[in-house]
Design an enzyme around this catalytic site. Structure first.
Site, PDB file in Angstrom:
ATOM      1  CD  GLU A 285      -3.278  -0.447   2.098  1.00 58.61           C
ATOM      2  OE1 GLU A 285      -2.976   0.199   3.119  1.00 58.61           O
ATOM      3  OE2 GLU A 285      -4.415  -0.890   1.898  1.00 58.61           O
ATOM      4  CG  HIS A 306       8.304 -29.351  -0.308  1.00 57.55           C
ATOM      5  ND1 HIS A 306       8.864 -30.579  -0.629  1.00 57.55           N
ATOM      6  CD2 HIS A 306       9.045 -28.864   0.712  1.00 57.55           C
ATOM      7  CE1 HIS A 306       9.870 -30.823   0.197  1.00 57.55           C
ATOM      8  NE2 HIS A 306      10.012 -29.796   1.019  1.00 57.55           N
ATOM      9  CE  LYS A 420     -12.125   1.238   1.334  1.00 63.05           C
ATOM     10  NZ  LYS A 420     -11.556   2.273   2.191  1.00 63.05           N
TER      11      LYS A 420
HETATM   12  O1  PA5 Z   1      -3.219   1.384   5.859  1.00 65.82           O
HETATM   13  C1  PA5 Z   1      -4.376   1.748   5.742  1.00 65.82           C
HETATM   14  O2  PA5 Z   1      -4.699   2.918   5.953  1.00 65.82           O
HETATM   15  C2  PA5 Z   1      -5.503   0.799   5.381  1.00 65.82           C
HETATM   16  O3  PA5 Z   1      -5.044  -0.472   5.116  1.00 65.82           O
HETATM   17  C3  PA5 Z   1      -6.504   0.720   6.522  1.00 65.82           C
HETATM   18  O4  PA5 Z   1      -5.857   0.287   7.679  1.00 65.82           O
HETATM   19  C4  PA5 Z   1      -7.676  -0.202   6.227  1.00 65.82           C
HETATM   20  O5  PA5 Z   1      -8.250   0.135   5.010  1.00 65.82           O
HETATM   21  C5  PA5 Z   1      -8.724  -0.129   7.329  1.00 65.82           C
HETATM   22  O6  PA5 Z   1      -9.173   1.171   7.478  1.00 65.82           O
HETATM   23  P1  PA5 Z   1      -9.966   1.648   8.753  1.00 65.82           P
HETATM   24  O7  PA5 Z   1      -9.097   1.470   9.950  1.00 65.82           O
HETATM   25  O8  PA5 Z   1     -10.279   3.087   8.488  1.00 65.82           O
HETATM   26  O9  PA5 Z   1     -11.211   0.805   8.859  1.00 65.82           O
END
Ligand code: PA5
Length: 444
Positions: A285, A306, A420
């Site tokens: 990310e 494996h 989303k």
């Molecule tokens: O790193 C990030 O910001 C994302 O992976 C969030 O942690 C994830 O989408 C969950 O978001 P939230 O804590 O707002 O529910």
């Protein structure tokens, strides 16, 4: 100062020491951007000094909330996804007995939900909990993420039916933004105990906040030692000399520039599977932007030797490996001698299982390096809270530095929004009418 070690000698057939050293200036510039706060995403740098700034009073508050949940519950369901899930899961898995769920426990078992939308998963979890004393930690920074919101709606209703609203509210803890989001509103109205995720700490950098610390403490682990480990790495990585964060960031970027586009995080300890999952989210990310970025993958060896071992040894030469090598095991198992030796294993009789595992690791590294796969090695002395705290901060900081070297904003995740939007359009969420029309037209 004790610190994990990074060894890069097995990458030198692909990139020379001079090529790695040539990145020193970029590493220094990227590090200054983090400390001066003048790079992109600079409103999300709260994780950088988090270990040294975590107060004893916060650790005490988290520990006493964990003690309360431990006294009231046999199961605590931790609801969250992405950064609101993977850090706690990684640390709890790394520190737990492999068969903890099947054994008698002193404290509650920590289960996870909201990290998927699996109907059978939720059904089976609800049916497990139907006659159990359980509590909930619900975590969402935004407070609006669909997956955890669905799991929380289901489990909150179940808990209230089982024990009544007043008792349920004692067993629910919410971790979310200080002011914004549906979860904050709900928690305030229901009177839940809450912890705040600071505005300047992004989800995937939040494991050392209450997001990770509360579930880890509920599972019975020492969060002070975890923070101590992270503090040690925070201090060690300030130093220019022998700076393992700088060495890792420089080497992986030198390899990327040499055409090694995929980094595989390798472990030889099944307890580290979720550390690999956490690392994949952190780097995926943070770096996968603007059509750039090293693709983070992970394997669990020797299991995956494996399956994926063939590809790694012999497939396209666009990969490099980062091996997490754990020094000491907690327990000792020696391979027995067998008078009949029908399985032909007497040649390793008397050896510890870990000695065999270490030879599998060494043999694999040699084979992969011979096969054209550069290897870095990160030595983690043992799976303890202290060392896990070190490696968590190590990877976080190296990720920030790497992202800036790559030229992306490591602290946003705009690409996550696309699925989303489509999902909301397909589910006719209010406010998504135009997107619903557009997607229906696309589907024909
Ligand atoms: O790193 C990030 O910001 C994302 O992976 C969030 O942690 C994830 O989408 C969950 O978001 P939230 O804590 O707002 O529910």
């Amino acid at each position: 100062m004790k610190s994990i070690q990074v060894e890069v000698k097995n990458v030198l057939a692909t990139v020379s020491e001079a090529e790695i050293k040539a990145l020193d200036a970029e590493v220094a510039a990227a590090t200054s951007k983090l400390y001066d706060g003048n790079g992109e995403g600079n409103d999300f740098l709260g994780w950088l000094r988090l270990p040294s700034e975590t107060s004893d009073s916060l650790i005490e508050e988290i520990s006493s909330t964990a003690a309360q949940l431990r006294s009231l519950c046999d199961y605590v369901v931790c609801i969250g996804i992405g950064g609101s899930y993977l850090g706690a899961k990684a640390v709890i898995e790394a520190l737990s007995d492999s068969f903890a769920t099947l054994k008698q426990h002193n404290g509650p078992q920590v289960l996870f939900a909201g990290q998927n939308i699996g109907e059978d998963y939720l059904y089976e979890l609800q049916s497990l909990l139907s006659d159990k004393k359980f509590g909930i930690i619900v975590i969402s920074k935004s407070g609006t993420t669909t997956e955890p919101a669905i799991a929380f709606r289901l489990l909150k209703e179940q808990l209230e039916k089982q024990v009544g609203k007043a008792e349920a509210s004692k067993r629910i803890v919410a971790i979310t933004d200080a002011n914004r989001g549906a979860l904050r509103k709900l928690a305030t109205e229901e009177g839940y105990k809450t912890f705040v995720i600071a505005d300047n700490v992004g989800g995937r950098f939040s494991v050392l906040t209450p997001v990770g610390l509360l579930p880890i403490a509920v599972a019975g682990f020492d969060i002070k030692a975890l923070i101590d480990g992270a503090r040690t790495m925070e201090a060690a990585s300030l130093n220019g000399e022998n700076n393992c964060v700088a060495a890792y960031a420089a080497t992986r970027n030198a390899l990327y520039r040499a055409g090694k586009k995929i980094e595989i995080l390798v472990n030889y300890n099944p307890k580290l599977h979720f550390l690999g999952e956490w690392w994949k989210q952190l780097y995926g990310e943070s770096e996968g932007k603007d059509h750039k970025g090293i693709f983070p993958a992970a394997v669990d060896n020797s299991t995956d030797l494996h399956s994926m071992g063939q590809w790694i040894q012999d497939g396209e030469r666009t990969i490099f490996e980062t091996v997490i090598s754990v020094g000491e095991q907690q327990h000792k198992v020696v391979i027995p001698t067998d008078a009949d030796n029908l399985d032909g294993l007497n040649y390793i009789a008397g050896k510890r299982v870990d000695e065999v595992n270490k030879m599998a690791e060494l043999g694999t590294v040699i084979a992969h390096v011979d096969g054209g796969v550069p290897n870095m090695r990160i030595t983690l002395p043992a799976l303890t809270e202290f060392w896990l705290g070190q490696i968590i901060y190590f990877f976080e900081k190296a990720c920030g530095v790497s992202g800036y070297i790559l030229g992306v904003n490591p602290f946003n995740q705009p690409g996550v929004e696309d699925y989303k939007r489509n999902m909301f359009a397909l589910l006719n969420k209010p406010g998504y009418e135009a997107e619903s029309k557009a997607i229906q037209a696309k589907l024909g």
